[in-house]
Design a protein around this motif. Structure first.
Motif, PDB file in Angstrom:
ATOM      1  N   VAL A  35       0.843  -1.197   0.000  1.00 59.06           N
ATOM      2  CA  VAL A  35       0.000   0.000   0.000  1.00 59.06           C
ATOM      3  C   VAL A  35       0.880   1.251   0.000  1.00 59.06           C
ATOM      4  O   VAL A  35       0.626   2.208  -0.728  1.00 59.06           O
ATOM      5  CB  VAL A  35      -0.962   0.000   1.214  1.00 59.06           C
ATOM      6  CG1 VAL A  35      -1.603   1.362   1.420  1.00 59.06           C
ATOM      7  CG2 VAL A  35      -2.027  -1.069   1.036  1.00 59.06           C
ATOM      8  N   ASN A  36       1.918   1.244   0.807  1.00 59.77           N
ATOM      9  CA  ASN A  36       2.834   2.385   0.865  1.00 59.77           C
ATOM     10  C   ASN A  36       3.511   2.608  -0.488  1.00 59.77           C
ATOM     11  O   ASN A  36       3.618   3.757  -0.944  1.00 59.77           O
ATOM     12  CB  ASN A  36       3.877   2.172   1.971  1.00 59.77           C
ATOM     13  CG  ASN A  36       4.731   3.393   2.173  1.00 59.77           C
ATOM     14  OD1 ASN A  36       4.220   4.493   2.339  1.00 59.77           O
ATOM     15  ND2 ASN A  36       6.041   3.211   2.158  1.00 59.77           N
ATOM     16  N   ALA A  37       3.946   1.532  -1.134  1.00 60.35           N
ATOM     17  CA  ALA A  37       4.580   1.661  -2.447  1.00 60.35           C
ATOM     18  C   ALA A  37       3.592   2.249  -3.455  1.00 60.35           C
ATOM     19  O   ALA A  37       3.951   3.117  -4.260  1.00 60.35           O
ATOM     20  CB  ALA A  37       5.091   0.304  -2.926  1.00 60.35           C
ATOM     21  N   GLU A  38       2.343   1.813  -3.413  1.00 62.49           N
ATOM     22  CA  GLU A  38       1.322   2.346  -4.321  1.00 62.49           C
ATOM     23  C   GLU A  38       1.051   3.815  -4.014  1.00 62.49           C
ATOM     24  O   GLU A  38       0.916   4.634  -4.928  1.00 62.49           O
ATOM     25  CB  GLU A  38       0.032   1.534  -4.214  1.00 62.49           C
ATOM     26  CG  GLU A  38      -1.079   2.018  -5.104  1.00 62.49           C
ATOM     27  CD  GLU A  38      -0.792   1.921  -6.589  1.00 62.49           C
ATOM     28  OE1 GLU A  38      -1.564   2.497  -7.371  1.00 62.49           O
ATOM     29  OE2 GLU A  38       0.201   1.287  -6.992  1.00 62.49           O
ATOM     30  N   ASN A  39       0.990   4.177  -2.737  1.00 66.30           N
ATOM     31  CA  ASN A  39       0.790   5.584  -2.358  1.00 66.30           C
ATOM     32  C   ASN A  39       1.938   6.450  -2.858  1.00 66.30           C
ATOM     33  O   ASN A  39       1.725   7.564  -3.343  1.00 66.30           O
ATOM     34  CB  ASN A  39       0.629   5.722  -0.849  1.00 66.30           C
ATOM     35  CG  ASN A  39      -0.715   5.234  -0.357  1.00 66.30           C
ATOM     36  OD1 ASN A  39      -1.646   5.054  -1.132  1.00 66.30           O
ATOM     37  ND2 ASN A  39      -0.816   4.991   0.938  1.00 66.30           N
ATOM     38  N   GLU A  40       3.154   5.951  -2.739  1.00 67.06           N
ATOM     39  CA  GLU A  40       4.312   6.698  -3.222  1.00 67.06           C
ATOM     40  C   GLU A  40       4.258   6.859  -4.732  1.00 67.06           C
ATOM     41  O   GLU A  40       4.570   7.926  -5.272  1.00 67.06           O
ATOM     42  CB  GLU A  40       5.610   6.015  -2.792  1.00 67.06           C
ATOM     43  CG  GLU A  40       5.910   6.164  -1.316  1.00 67.06           C
ATOM     44  CD  GLU A  40       7.174   5.429  -0.878  1.00 67.06           C
ATOM     45  OE1 GLU A  40       7.886   4.870  -1.740  1.00 67.06           O
ATOM     46  OE2 GLU A  40       7.437   5.420   0.330  1.00 67.06           O
ATOM     47  N   ARG A  41       3.843   5.793  -5.448  1.00 66.76           N
ATOM     48  CA  ARG A  41       3.727   5.863  -6.901  1.00 66.76           C
ATOM     49  C   ARG A  41       2.663   6.896  -7.304  1.00 66.76           C
ATOM     50  O   ARG A  41       2.864   7.707  -8.205  1.00 66.76           O
ATOM     51  CB  ARG A  41       3.363   4.491  -7.480  1.00 66.76           C
ATOM     52  CG  ARG A  41       3.406   4.431  -9.001  1.00 66.76           C
ATOM     53  CD  ARG A  41       2.838   3.130  -9.543  1.00 66.76           C
ATOM     54  NE  ARG A  41       1.419   2.993  -9.326  1.00 66.76           N
ATOM     55  CZ  ARG A  41       0.472   3.664 -10.007  1.00 66.76           C
ATOM     56  NH1 ARG A  41       0.805   4.518 -10.929  1.00 66.76           N
ATOM     57  NH2 ARG A  41      -0.806   3.460  -9.744  1.00 66.76           N
ATOM     58  N   MET A  42       1.534   6.878  -6.599  1.00 73.00           N
ATOM     59  CA  MET A  42       0.466   7.828  -6.895  1.00 73.00           C
ATOM     60  C   MET A  42       0.918   9.265  -6.607  1.00 73.00           C
ATOM     61  O   MET A  42       0.621  10.179  -7.382  1.00 73.00           O
ATOM     62  CB  MET A  42      -0.784   7.488  -6.075  1.00 73.00           C
ATOM     63  CG  MET A  42      -1.431   6.169  -6.436  1.00 73.00           C
ATOM     64  SD  MET A  42      -2.184   6.172  -8.048  1.00 73.00           S
ATOM     65  CE  MET A  42      -3.601   7.181  -7.710  1.00 73.00           C
ATOM     66  N   ALA A  43       1.627   9.459  -5.503  1.00 76.02           N
ATOM     67  CA  ALA A  43       2.110  10.800  -5.153  1.00 76.02           C
ATOM     68  C   ALA A  43       3.100  11.298  -6.211  1.00 76.02           C
ATOM     69  O   ALA A  43       3.062  12.471  -6.614  1.00 76.02           O
ATOM     70  CB  ALA A  43       2.759  10.786  -3.769  1.00 76.02           C
ATOM     71  N   LYS A  44       3.971  10.411  -6.670  1.00 75.73           N
ATOM     72  CA  LYS A  44       4.933  10.781  -7.719  1.00 75.73           C
ATOM     73  C   LYS A  44       4.190  11.160  -8.997  1.00 75.73           C
ATOM     74  O   LYS A  44       4.516  12.158  -9.637  1.00 75.73           O
ATOM     75  CB  LYS A  44       5.896   9.625  -7.987  1.00 75.73           C
ATOM     76  CG  LYS A  44       6.925   9.945  -9.040  1.00 75.73           C
ATOM     77  CD  LYS A  44       7.845   8.773  -9.315  1.00 75.73           C
ATOM     78  CE  LYS A  44       8.826   9.133 -10.424  1.00 75.73           C
ATOM     79  NZ  LYS A  44       9.361   7.992 -11.090  1.00 75.73           N
ATOM     80  N   SER A  45       3.198  10.372  -9.360  1.00 74.77           N
ATOM     81  CA  SER A  45       2.407  10.677 -10.565  1.00 74.77           C
ATOM     82  C   SER A  45       1.705  12.022 -10.412  1.00 74.77           C
ATOM     83  O   SER A  45       1.658  12.818 -11.363  1.00 74.77           O
ATOM     84  CB  SER A  45       1.376   9.578 -10.824  1.00 74.77           C
ATOM     85  OG  SER A  45       2.015   8.370 -11.164  1.00 74.77           O
ATOM     86  N   ALA A  46       1.152  12.275  -9.240  1.00 78.82           N
ATOM     87  CA  ALA A  46       0.470  13.548  -8.997  1.00 78.82           C
ATOM     88  C   ALA A  46       1.447  14.716  -9.123  1.00 78.82           C
ATOM     89  O   ALA A  46       1.103  15.757  -9.699  1.00 78.82           O
ATOM     90  CB  ALA A  46      -0.189  13.542  -7.623  1.00 78.82           C
TER      91      ALA A  46
END
Length: 140
Positions: free
Chosen positions: A46-57
């Motif tokens: 979940v943390n890795a996905e959150n980091e990926r989403m934050a980077k995309s944002a």
């Protein structure tokens, strides 16, 4: 000797019982550790996905800012060029007494219209930039 044998039997019984209890507790602990490990792996995912989403944002926000800045710069250049180029025939017409009054009226209309068009472009660009940078509803 009988007392020692009875004491040894009692100690042995307690040892066996205690060992059984320890074994049960070890088994429960092992299951709990496995569950904790699974939970930990889920949290890491979940943390890795959150980091990926934050980077995309962040990348989208940077692209929006870059694009908006490019539109503003391009509009500024076009507006300035338009004003300079449009002034040439108006200056010629202003120099002729017979066309001076009409030229000034037409120039005022032209300049007002051009200014309104460029203000609109800047305004629409700002509105798009603000809309794309606004966080989704309910995430404040």
């Amino acid at each position: 000797m009988l007392v020692l044998e009875i004491a040894a039997a009692i100690v042995g019984a307690f040892t066996v019982a205690g060992s059984g209890a320890v074994g049960v507790r070890l088994r429960r602990t092992s299951v709990e550790l496995a569950e904790i490990g699974a939970d930990n792996r889920r949290l890491i995912a979940v943390n890795a996905e959150n980091e990926r989403m934050a980077k995309s944002a962040r990348e989208v926000a940077e692209a929006v800012e870059t694009t908006s800045a490019a539109v503003d710069l391009g509009t500024t250049i076009v507006a300035s060029s338009h004003k300079v180029i449009a002034s040439i025939p108006f200056e010629i017409l202003d120099a002729i007494p017979a066309t001076r009054d009409t030229s000034r009226i037409v120039r005022g209309i032209h300049d007002g219209t051009a200014d309104a068009v460029y203000r609109s472009i800047f305004g629409v660009n700002k509105a798009f930039r603000d809309a794309l940078n606004k966080p989704p509803a309910g995430t404040d």
